[in-house]
Design an enzyme around this catalytic site. Sequence first.
Site, short mmCIF file in Angstrom:
data_model
loop_
_atom_site.label_atom_id
_atom_site.label_comp_id
_atom_site.label_asym_id
_atom_site.label_seq_id
_atom_site.Cartn_x
_atom_site.Cartn_y
_atom_site.Cartn_z
N ILE A 11 0.83 -1.20 0.00
CA ILE A 11 0.00 0.00 0.00
C ILE A 11 0.87 1.25 0.00
O ILE A 11 0.60 2.23 -0.69
CB ILE A 11 -0.94 0.00 1.22
CG1 ILE A 11 -1.83 -1.25 1.21
CG2 ILE A 11 -1.79 1.27 1.25
CD1 ILE A 11 -2.66 -1.41 2.46
N GLY A 14 7.85 3.60 2.82
CA GLY A 14 8.60 4.75 3.31
C GLY A 14 10.03 4.38 3.59
O GLY A 14 10.48 3.26 3.30
N VAL A 19 3.72 -0.54 4.33
CA VAL A 19 2.35 -0.93 4.68
C VAL A 19 1.86 -1.92 3.63
O VAL A 19 1.91 -1.65 2.44
CB VAL A 19 1.41 0.30 4.74
CG1 VAL A 19 0.00 -0.14 5.14
CG2 VAL A 19 1.94 1.34 5.72
N LYS A 34 1.36 -2.53 8.99
CA LYS A 34 2.44 -1.54 8.90
C LYS A 34 3.69 -2.13 9.53
O LYS A 34 3.75 -2.32 10.75
CB LYS A 34 2.04 -0.24 9.58
CG LYS A 34 3.09 0.87 9.46
CD LYS A 34 2.57 2.19 10.03
CE LYS A 34 3.58 3.31 9.83
NZ LYS A 34 3.06 4.61 10.33
N ASP A 128 1.07 16.16 11.22
CA ASP A 128 1.47 15.77 9.86
C ASP A 128 0.24 15.49 9.00
O ASP A 128 0.18 14.49 8.29
CB ASP A 128 2.37 14.54 9.91
CG ASP A 128 3.13 14.32 8.60
OD1 ASP A 128 3.20 15.27 7.80
OD2 ASP A 128 3.65 13.20 8.39
#
Length: 303
Positions: A11, A14, A19, A34, A128
């Site tokens: 998904i 990073g 994820v 995650k 964020d």
Amino acid sequence: MEKYEILNTTIERGSSSCVFKAHNHDTNETVALKRIYFLEKNEGVPSSAIREVSFLKEMDHSNVIRLLDVVDNDKALHLVLEYMDLDLKKFMASSPDIAKNQQVIKSLMHQLLDGLAYCHSQKILHRDLKPQNLLIDCKSILKLADFGSAREIGVPLHRYTEGEMVASLWYMAPELLLGSRKYSTPVDIWSAGCVFAEMVIQQPLFTGYTELTQVIKIFSIMGKPNEETWPGVTLICDFLDAFVRNEPQNLAELVLGLEPAGVDLLSKMLCMNPEGRITASEALEHPYFDDILESPVNINFRT
């Protein structure tokens, strides 16, 4: 981890986490997994992951992502989260005609503010907010996600360390860009206002590429603040006098198609002076939402 089967779908990826879409064999549910990697051997769990787990375990709201389970092993920490179909950025890109529907925007903004008001009532700053961290499911429900940068609101307010990264640049409040080390819930409201404008015009409103150019971009649209419009602003920025003085532009001309009540709400969310910025709870009572539909709009997006 045996009860979770990772499907062949990533998904999000990073620098320190991924994820995945996964299947829980015990409950027969689709979940989001995650995986947060340990940066160095023997360093333990990253502080951002500890914060995220801590906050999510304490929160229970329909517009905040639910933490279902936490699984630890030698190499990574796994957060098991409820599965959402896509994020707001992908939704706007994949279904632009639907995303520009005014009732869809109104519904999604109301849910964003509802989740944000809950977080603030729990003394939590998200810090964020951006389209990538706002998730949507096939039932048109929006949820706030990714609390790795979140902080608890201190009394008195905590002074955060210089250089601490909070919020993505295009959604960062001016007080942060100008170097303020004392801030609170208005930083989230600014970010939410940037998301609001982006949903209307289908592109970010402020697009700088450094902190300095981001400030200049904001000033060019919202006007350069002074001690009259933002008391104390000259004390938080040594180079403020070097900025060119700009008069504020007409927001209605920048967010074409947004009804007058929406423009008024947006202007209150993007108030340069954080003390004058509307709160999430106040925004929920704004006339812009007077004709909101009782249930979320069925958006039927393409995933």
